[in-house]
Design a protein around this motif. Structure first.
Motif, PDB file in Angstrom:
ATOM      1  N   ASN A 163       0.868  -1.173   0.000  1.00 39.86           N
ATOM      2  CA  ASN A 163       0.000   0.000   0.000  1.00 39.86           C
ATOM      3  C   ASN A 163       0.908   1.228   0.000  1.00 39.86           C
ATOM      4  O   ASN A 163       1.611   1.493   0.972  1.00 39.86           O
ATOM      5  CB  ASN A 163      -0.887  -0.028   1.251  1.00 39.86           C
ATOM      6  N   THR A 164       0.937   1.985  -1.095  1.00 40.94           N
ATOM      7  CA  THR A 164       1.850   3.121  -1.249  1.00 40.94           C
ATOM      8  C   THR A 164       1.080   4.433  -1.184  1.00 40.94           C
ATOM      9  O   THR A 164       0.066   4.598  -1.865  1.00 40.94           O
ATOM     10  CB  THR A 164       2.607   3.030  -2.579  1.00 40.94           C
ATOM     11  N   MET A 165       1.578   5.375  -0.366  1.00 40.39           N
ATOM     12  CA  MET A 165       0.903   6.653  -0.161  1.00 40.39           C
ATOM     13  C   MET A 165       1.913   7.794  -0.222  1.00 40.39           C
ATOM     14  O   MET A 165       3.076   7.622   0.141  1.00 40.39           O
ATOM     15  CB  MET A 165       0.210   6.677   1.209  1.00 40.39           C
ATOM     16  N   GLU A 166       1.458   8.963  -0.648  1.00 39.85           N
ATOM     17  CA  GLU A 166       2.298  10.155  -0.613  1.00 39.85           C
ATOM     18  C   GLU A 166       1.434  11.411  -0.649  1.00 39.85           C
ATOM     19  O   GLU A 166       0.318  11.403  -1.168  1.00 39.85           O
ATOM     20  CB  GLU A 166       3.286  10.181  -1.775  1.00 39.85           C
ATOM     21  N   PHE A 167       1.979  12.497  -0.066  1.00 37.25           N
ATOM     22  CA  PHE A 167       1.335  13.807  -0.127  1.00 37.25           C
ATOM     23  C   PHE A 167       2.117  14.646  -1.126  1.00 37.25           C
ATOM     24  O   PHE A 167       3.289  14.955  -0.899  1.00 37.25           O
ATOM     25  CB  PHE A 167       1.322  14.471   1.243  1.00 37.25           C
ATOM     26  N   SER A 168       1.476  15.003  -2.218  1.00 37.23           N
ATOM     27  CA  SER A 168       2.128  15.749  -3.286  1.00 37.23           C
ATOM     28  C   SER A 168       1.682  17.209  -3.245  1.00 37.23           C
ATOM     29  O   SER A 168       0.533  17.528  -3.574  1.00 37.23           O
ATOM     30  CB  SER A 168       1.794  15.117  -4.639  1.00 37.23           C
ATOM     31  N   ARG A 169       2.587  18.095  -2.820  1.00 35.51           N
ATOM     32  CA  ARG A 169       2.259  19.512  -2.689  1.00 35.51           C
ATOM     33  C   ARG A 169       2.071  20.151  -4.062  1.00 35.51           C
ATOM     34  O   ARG A 169       2.804  19.874  -5.008  1.00 35.51           O
ATOM     35  CB  ARG A 169       3.375  20.246  -1.944  1.00 35.51           C
ATOM     36  N   THR A 170       1.082  21.062  -4.151  1.00 29.68           N
ATOM     37  CA  THR A 170       0.870  21.809  -5.390  1.00 29.68           C
ATOM     38  C   THR A 170       1.053  23.312  -5.186  1.00 29.68           C
ATOM     39  O   THR A 170       1.501  24.018  -6.081  1.00 29.68           O
ATOM     40  CB  THR A 170      -0.532  21.548  -5.958  1.00 29.68           C
ATOM     41  N   THR A 171       0.706  23.828  -4.005  1.00 27.69           N
ATOM     42  CA  THR A 171       0.842  25.266  -3.739  1.00 27.69           C
ATOM     43  C   THR A 171       0.847  25.504  -2.241  1.00 27.69           C
ATOM     44  O   THR A 171       0.670  24.581  -1.441  1.00 27.69           O
ATOM     45  CB  THR A 171      -0.326  26.042  -4.406  1.00 27.69           C
ATOM     46  N   GLY A 172       1.050  26.766  -1.856  1.00 20.57           N
ATOM     47  CA  GLY A 172       1.038  27.113  -0.438  1.00 20.57           C
ATOM     48  C   GLY A 172       2.397  26.942   0.206  1.00 20.57           C
ATOM     49  O   GLY A 172       3.437  27.118  -0.430  1.00 20.57           O
ATOM     50  N   ALA A 173       2.395  26.618   1.488  1.00 17.40           N
ATOM     51  CA  ALA A 173       3.624  26.503   2.280  1.00 17.40           C
ATOM     52  C   ALA A 173       4.609  25.536   1.634  1.00 17.40           C
ATOM     53  O   ALA A 173       4.221  24.478   1.119  1.00 17.40           O
ATOM     54  CB  ALA A 173       3.289  26.043   3.689  1.00 17.40           C
ATOM     55  N   SER A 174       5.882  25.902   1.669  1.00 12.01           N
ATOM     56  CA  SER A 174       6.944  25.032   1.148  1.00 12.01           C
ATOM     57  C   SER A 174       7.525  24.246   2.308  1.00 12.01           C
ATOM     58  O   SER A 174       8.128  24.821   3.218  1.00 12.01           O
ATOM     59  CB  SER A 174       8.035  25.870   0.477  1.00 12.01           C
ATOM     60  N   VAL A 175       7.334  22.946   2.271  1.00 16.65           N
ATOM     61  CA  VAL A 175       7.774  22.077   3.359  1.00 16.65           C
ATOM     62  C   VAL A 175       9.091  21.426   2.970  1.00 16.65           C
ATOM     63  O   VAL A 175       9.225  20.867   1.877  1.00 16.65           O
ATOM     64  CB  VAL A 175       6.708  21.009   3.678  1.00 16.65           C
TER      65      VAL A 175
END
Length: 304
Positions: A163-175
């Motif tokens: 089970n593979t998961m990820e959070f892919s940022r598109t805009t807003g705060a730069s983490v």
């Protein structure tokens, strides 16, 4: 303009510009940048004027930052604390407690693990998308039966389920890449995203997270008389994409919060179906095919 007025004005400007804290970088380098007006030591002694030898005679060889005053200083650039000679005849010198200037700033372009923590996440369930990934054959068995009765076997095999998961940022705060955080993830049911959340999991910003489990697969395979049979256990996975807004809160600045927007992506919804194809023993064309579920419901997937 009189000389007295000019000196007084310059003194006032100096006092207004002085900071009652010590720049963090200068302090770390044992500099002489503290220009505040603290004149009492940590033990409560009053500092002696640097230009005076009335109580204690100065033996310092360097005089960075000192003047005609009794303020705590680091004139020889030796220490990460400021000090002064005291006006007490029995105490030659003492250290001063001067705080380090805070370098904290609400900078949403540099969200990092040291300064921030993830405090909330909201998913746009209504705009979640579920699509089916190409299936994988995880177990296969071929039987050829030239006899007059059924030929049956039961294939038992342990397969890995990822089970593979990820959070892919598109805009807003730069983490910052690799920043760790904890978040709940949405479930999937009947081909759509569910508002029911699964248990919290650990993630690292910009990196995928994979949970691997094992599943016991029992594959029955039967070839009727004068038939060939190919039996397969087929694993199906769903691709999930759900928009999210994550809130990052500064650990020390209570008023500082940063919003990160992106898409949560997951390859989920594992279930295994049984497929069997049969041929006449001496013919190339399929004469029968059937499919039925062997197992499903792995992790946070619900199949109804």
């Amino acid at each position: 303009m009189s000389m007295f007025f000019l000196v007084t004005l310059l003194s006032i400007i100096s006092l207004l510009s002085a900071r009652e804290c010590w720049d963090a970088k200068d302090r770390a380098n044992k500099g002489s940048g503290y220009d505040g007006t603290q004149s009492r030591t940590r033990l409560g002694y009053t500092c002696q004027n640097w230009k005076s030898n009335e109580v204690h005679k100065s033996k310092i060889k360097k005089t960075y930052g000192i003047g005609d005053n009794n303020y705590c200083r680091n004139p020889e650039r030796k220490y990460s604390d400021v000090w002064c000679y005291t006006t007490n005849p029995n105490k030659r010198y003492d250290w001063c407690d001067v705080p380090t200037c805070s370098t904290d700033a609400c900078d949403c372009t540099n969200v990092n693990e040291e300064d921030f923590k993830a405090t909330d996440i909201k998913y746009d369930i209504d705009n979640g998308i579920v699509s089916t990934a190409p299936p994988d054959v995880v177990v296969e068995k071929e039987l050829k039966n030239g006899g007059s009765t059924d030929l049956s076997v039961l294939v038992v095999q342990i397969v890995e389920v990822s089970n593979t998961m990820e959070f892919s940022r598109t805009t807003g705060a730069s983490v910052t890449l690799g920043t760790s955080f904890t978040a709940e993830v949405p479930g999937v049911g009947s081909g759509s995203v569910s508002a029911e959340m699964s248990a919290s999991m650990e993630f690292s910003a910009g990196e995928s997270s994979t949970v691997t489990t094992t599943e016991k697969v029992e594959l029955p395979c039967t070839a009727p008389p004068n038939k060939k049979a190919v039996c397969q256990a087929v694993m199906t996975k769903d691709r999930v994409e759900v928009p999210y807004v994550m809130t990052w809160s500064h650990k020390r600045l209570n008023s500082c919060t940063c919003k990160e927007e992106g898409v949560f992506k997951e390859v989920v919804g594992f279930y295994i179906d049984y497929e069997q194809h049969e041929w006449d023993y001496d013919q190339p064309n399929i004469v029968q095919a059937k499919r039925e579920e062997i197992s499903g419901g792995f992790e946070n997937y619900k199949r109804e």
